[in-house]
Design an enzyme around this catalytic site. Structure first.
Site, PDB file in Angstrom:
ATOM      1  N   ASP A 157      40.359  36.411  33.291  1.00  0.00           N
ATOM      2  CA  ASP A 157      39.132  36.326  34.342  1.00  0.00           C
ATOM      3  C   ASP A 157      40.115  34.954  35.233  1.00  0.00           C
ATOM      4  O   ASP A 157      39.048  33.779  35.429  1.00  0.00           O
ATOM      5  CB  ASP A 157      38.068  35.911  34.174  1.00  0.00           C
ATOM      6  CG  ASP A 157      37.426  37.152  33.628  1.00  0.00           C
ATOM      7  OD1 ASP A 157      38.374  38.407  34.157  1.00  0.00           O
ATOM      8  OD2 ASP A 157      36.723  38.052  32.910  1.00  0.00           O
TER       9      ASP A 157
ATOM     10  N   LEU B  83      44.240  42.201  27.998  1.00  0.00           N
ATOM     11  CA  LEU B  83      46.164  41.776  27.317  1.00  0.00           C
ATOM     12  C   LEU B  83      46.327  41.532  26.801  1.00  0.00           C
ATOM     13  O   LEU B  83      45.673  39.591  26.990  1.00  0.00           O
ATOM     14  CB  LEU B  83      46.832  42.608  29.320  1.00  0.00           C
ATOM     15  CG  LEU B  83      46.403  43.291  30.049  1.00  0.00           C
ATOM     16  CD1 LEU B  83      46.682  43.319  31.308  1.00  0.00           C
ATOM     17  CD2 LEU B  83      46.642  44.571  29.073  1.00  0.00           C
TER      18      LEU B  83
ATOM     19  N   GLY C 140      36.704  54.251  39.151  1.00  0.00           N
ATOM     20  CA  GLY C 140      37.563  54.077  40.004  1.00  0.00           C
ATOM     21  C   GLY C 140      37.592  54.099  41.615  1.00  0.00           C
ATOM     22  O   GLY C 140      38.510  54.466  42.498  1.00  0.00           O
ATOM     23  N   SER C 141      36.336  53.020  42.269  1.00  0.00           N
ATOM     24  CA  SER C 141      35.633  53.148  43.465  1.00  0.00           C
ATOM     25  C   SER C 141      37.133  51.826  44.073  1.00  0.00           C
ATOM     26  O   SER C 141      36.943  52.529  45.061  1.00  0.00           O
ATOM     27  CB  SER C 141      34.371  52.590  43.041  1.00  0.00           C
ATOM     28  OG  SER C 141      33.938  51.926  43.174  1.00  0.00           O
TER      29      SER C 141
ATOM     30  N   GLN D 152      30.730  45.097  48.755  1.00  0.00           N
ATOM     31  CA  GLN D 152      32.463  43.956  49.528  1.00  0.00           C
ATOM     32  C   GLN D 152      33.873  44.271  49.213  1.00  0.00           C
ATOM     33  O   GLN D 152      35.414  43.575  49.532  1.00  0.00           O
ATOM     34  CB  GLN D 152      31.331  42.572  49.146  1.00  0.00           C
ATOM     35  CG  GLN D 152      30.574  42.525  50.590  1.00  0.00           C
ATOM     36  CD  GLN D 152      31.368  42.835  51.893  1.00  0.00           C
ATOM     37  OE1 GLN D 152      31.963  42.149  52.126  1.00  0.00           O
ATOM     38  NE2 GLN D 152      29.907  43.062  52.278  1.00  0.00           N
TER      39      GLN D 152
ATOM     40  N   HIS E 271      37.655  40.320  40.116  1.00  0.00           N
ATOM     41  CA  HIS E 271      36.300  39.933  39.175  1.00  0.00           C
ATOM     42  C   HIS E 271      34.727  40.384  39.837  1.00  0.00           C
ATOM     43  O   HIS E 271      35.186  39.059  40.888  1.00  0.00           O
ATOM     44  CB  HIS E 271      36.747  39.054  38.235  1.00  0.00           C
ATOM     45  CG  HIS E 271      35.621  38.449  37.472  1.00  0.00           C
ATOM     46  ND1 HIS E 271      35.675  39.090  36.247  1.00  0.00           N
ATOM     47  CD2 HIS E 271      34.747  37.463  37.620  1.00  0.00           C
ATOM     48  CE1 HIS E 271      34.873  38.110  35.641  1.00  0.00           C
ATOM     49  NE2 HIS E 271      33.973  37.275  36.132  1.00  0.00           N
TER      50      HIS E 271
HETATM   51  C1  GRF Z   1      34.351  46.219  39.962  1.00  0.00           C
HETATM   52  O1  GRF Z   1      32.909  45.560  39.784  1.00  0.00           O
HETATM   53  C2  GRF Z   1      34.919  45.044  39.422  1.00  0.00           C
HETATM   54  O2  GRF Z   1      35.016  44.059  40.322  1.00  0.00           O
HETATM   55  C3  GRF Z   1      35.354  45.448  38.000  1.00  0.00           C
HETATM   56  O3  GRF Z   1      34.929  46.618  37.118  1.00  0.00           O
HETATM   57  C4  GRF Z   1      34.408  47.269  38.478  1.00  0.00           C
HETATM   58  C5  GRF Z   1      35.174  48.621  38.972  1.00  0.00           C
HETATM   59  O4  GRF Z   1      34.372  49.306  39.192  1.00  0.00           O
HETATM   60  N1  GRF Z   1      36.428  44.310  37.548  1.00  0.00           N
HETATM   61  P1  GRF Z   1      35.340  51.063  40.542  1.00  0.00           P
HETATM   62  O5  GRF Z   1      36.137  51.223  38.302  1.00  0.00           O
HETATM   63  O6  GRF Z   1      35.965  50.132  40.803  1.00  0.00           O
HETATM   64  O7  GRF Z   1      34.333  51.574  40.424  1.00  0.00           O
END
Ligand code: GRF
Length: 197
Positions: A153, A101, A12-13, A181, A117
């Protein structure tokens, strides 16, 4: 108010970056928008704790609970839609939501569901994007925010962030560089979108 619902499966970052930016930049006043809920398909997703710490509503729809249904994906998506719709979303944000989905779910939120993505789409749709970029000898990697369409995607690109691939990079090192980023890109693209919604 334009309600934003964020779907996660893991850390969830990105979700946290979006929430932080929405508060710092006062999206409520500027766009009449706010993050109202975080929904996960895994009760163990660490991001849920993070969301609660921000005072957000959270919900879990465990995909595993639908394994015995005649059509598990459709049954899961129907329940997920019910939960998401309960928050009356203007925008549904997929942020590390690791489920494919169904077309029915995607069509329900057409034009108001976005995904991030970790590659420069249309290159490297699917999984293992960092290792595939390294194996291909790419000089650059990055992340893409796009509208969600039924094809995985794919969908109109709303923004991209580019990072260099450096000597000695491993998939893990590259992933960390891209993720930093993502945390800038995703909130910026959502803010752009909110002005148009
Ligand atoms: C990220 O690399 C995003 O691009 C991909 O999954 C990862 C999620 O990371 N879809 P977080 O859960 O937001 O930390």
């Amino acid at each position: 108010m334009k309600n934003i619902v964020i779907l996660i499966s893991g850390g969830g970052s990105n979700m946290a970056a979006i929430v932080r930016t929405s508060l710092r930049d006062d999206w409520a006043r500027r766009f009449g928008a706010k993050v109202v809920a975080v929904v996960s398909n895994k009760a163990s997703a660490p991001g849920l704790e993070l969301a609660r710490a921000h005072g957000l509503a959270t919900a879990v729809v465990e995909h595993k609970a639908f394994a015995a249904a005649p059509d598990p994906r459709a049954a899961f998506d129907a329940e997920l839609a019910k939960v998401v719709d309960g928050y009356e979303p203007a925008l549904v944000v997929l942020a590390g939501f690791m489920r494919i989905l169904t077309p029915g779910f995607v069509e329900r939120y057409t034009g108001r569901m976005v995904n991030i993505h970790p590659s420069l789409l249309p290159a490297f749709a699917g999984l293992n994007t960092y290792q595939r970029a390294l194996d291909a000898g790419c000089c650059f990697a990055g992340a893409t925010v796009h509208q969600v369409i039924t094809e995985l995607d794919h969908g109109p690109i709303l923004g991209q962030a580019v990072v260099p691939v450096l000597p000695g990079d491993t998939a893990q090192i590259l992933a960390a560089r891209v993720l930093t980023q993502e945390h800038l890109l995703y909130p910026r693209v959502i803010a752009d979108l909110l002005q148009k919604l």
